[in-house]
Enzyme design. Structure first.
Site, short mmCIF file in Angstrom:
data_model
loop_
_atom_site.label_atom_id
_atom_site.label_comp_id
_atom_site.label_asym_id
_atom_site.label_seq_id
_atom_site.Cartn_x
_atom_site.Cartn_y
_atom_site.Cartn_z
N HIS A 239 0.82 -1.22 0.00
CA HIS A 239 0.00 0.00 0.00
C HIS A 239 0.85 1.27 0.00
CE1 HIS A 239 -3.40 -2.58 1.18
NE2 HIS A 239 -2.60 -3.12 2.08
C1 BDR Z 1 -2.07 0.54 5.65
O1 BDR Z 1 -2.11 -0.19 6.87
C2 BDR Z 1 -0.82 -0.55 7.26
O2 BDR Z 1 -0.78 -1.82 7.79
C3 BDR Z 1 0.05 -0.41 6.05
O3 BDR Z 1 1.37 -0.07 6.44
C4 BDR Z 1 -0.61 0.68 5.26
O4 BDR Z 1 -0.14 1.95 5.64
C5 BDR Z 1 -2.91 -0.15 4.62
O5 BDR Z 1 -4.20 -0.36 5.11
#
Ligand code: BDR
Ligand code: CA
Length: 312
Positions: A239
């Site tokens: 992400h």
């Molecule tokens: C987000 O949640 C975290 O676990 C990841 O690092 C990212 O920023 C995605 O939902």
């Protein structure tokens, strides 16, 4: 002239990969990396930021901000996916744990040092940003732009049926940031979920003879195992790297103005992002949302970016 950025992170495996991409990118001047609790508790997030930077030893070391405890305990523990230390159990050592200024101060100082020239890339819960702008509202008009990852427009959440992880961790702060007059862009799960780093792509990453490759080969295999065990998925989401690409390669993304807020009270929906998409909306547009991207080019930019980082 490289773009001045602050990376606000909760490392976190995908945060660490985004740091690999940002710290060596010649188009970015990373003035600060500030820690926030999320994927792991605040102290561990701070430690991880320092450990990652020491391990990567970039050409220019950014200032580091220490995560303060959140106003409310984190409602969820991201270590189910990111391992016992937030970095897949890598247990990276730091040479010497330095005393640090709090992230809020580091962010405020950086904005004041070069007004209207700093982009904040928020890759974790919005705790630090809300604190900065609640404490000193004048700063909202001195930030170039905020790019944040999280929320979901049309699809389900990834931590509850309704909420995305970063928003769920600290919905009040997310609401503060959403309602602020900052110029901001959200890169939601609808997009970030479209990219899966498969084993094939993993095999295209820089090898362990480089600092970047060594870090990635240490922290990514545990993430692959966690995704398989937890979701039955062969491959992982990255992400935060996708969101970073929206800052580095904006032309690969389509941004649409929207009106959005964050639910703070719902028994089932806390942390859900709500968009006024009625035929005649009553809310005013308050942020841009990345609604489409050139997926192949974004994947390519991530892989190539990591190779360039490994060479520097
Ligand atoms: C987000 O949640 C975290 O676990 C990841 O690092 C990212 O920023 C995605 O939902
Ligand atoms: Ca993150």
């Amino acid at each position: 002239m490289p773009k001045k950025v602050i990376l606000d992170v909760d490392p976190g495996i995908d945060d660490a990969m985004a740091l690999c991409l940002a710290l060596f990118n010649p188009e970015l001047d990373v003035v600060a990396v500030t820690a926030v609790g999320g994927n792991c508790p605040p102290d561990q997030a701070t430690r991880n930021v320092q450990a990652i930077i020491e391990q990567l030893d970039p050409p220019r070391w950014p200032r580091i901000g220490a995560a303060s405890p959140p106003d409310h305990a984190l409602p969820v523990d991201g270590r189910y996916l990111h391992g016992s230390d937030g970095l897949g159990g890598a247990n990276l050592q730091v040479a010497e744990l330095r005393s640090r200024h709090p992230s809020e101060k580091v962010i405020s100082d950086a904005i004041r040092a070069t007004p209207n020239a700093v982009t904040i890339i928020a890759l974790g819960p919005l705790t630090n940003l809300a604190r900065v702008f609640l404490r000193d509202p004048e700063l909202t008009s001195m930030v170039g732009e905020v790019i944040m990852v999280g929320g979901t427009v049309s699809g389900p959440g990834n931590i509850t049926p309704a909420a995305e992880f970063n928003m769920y961790c600290d919905p009040e702060s997310a609401r503060t940031v959403f309602r602020s007059p900052l110029t901001k862009t959200l890169v939601p799960l609808d997009l970030t979920n479209q990219i899966v780093l498969s084993y094939d792509l993993f095999n295209k990453l820089p090898d362990e003879s480089t600092r970047v490759g060594k870090l990635l080969h240490t922290i990514l295999p545990p993430a692959f195992r966690a995704y398989r065990q937890r979701f039955g998925q062969e491959g992982i989401h990255v992400h935060d790297s996708v969101a970073l690409m929206a800052a580095i390669h904006p032309t690969l993304f389509t941004i649409e103005g929207m009106a959005a807020d964050v639910e703070t009270a719902g028994e089932l929906t806390s942390g859900a992002t709500v968009f006024d998409r009625r035929r005649v909306p009553a809310w005013r547009h308050n942020l841009g949302v990345a609604i489409a991207m050139d997926r192949e080019k974004v994947v390519d930019a991530i892989i190539q970016g990591l190779h360039q980082a490994a060479k520097r």
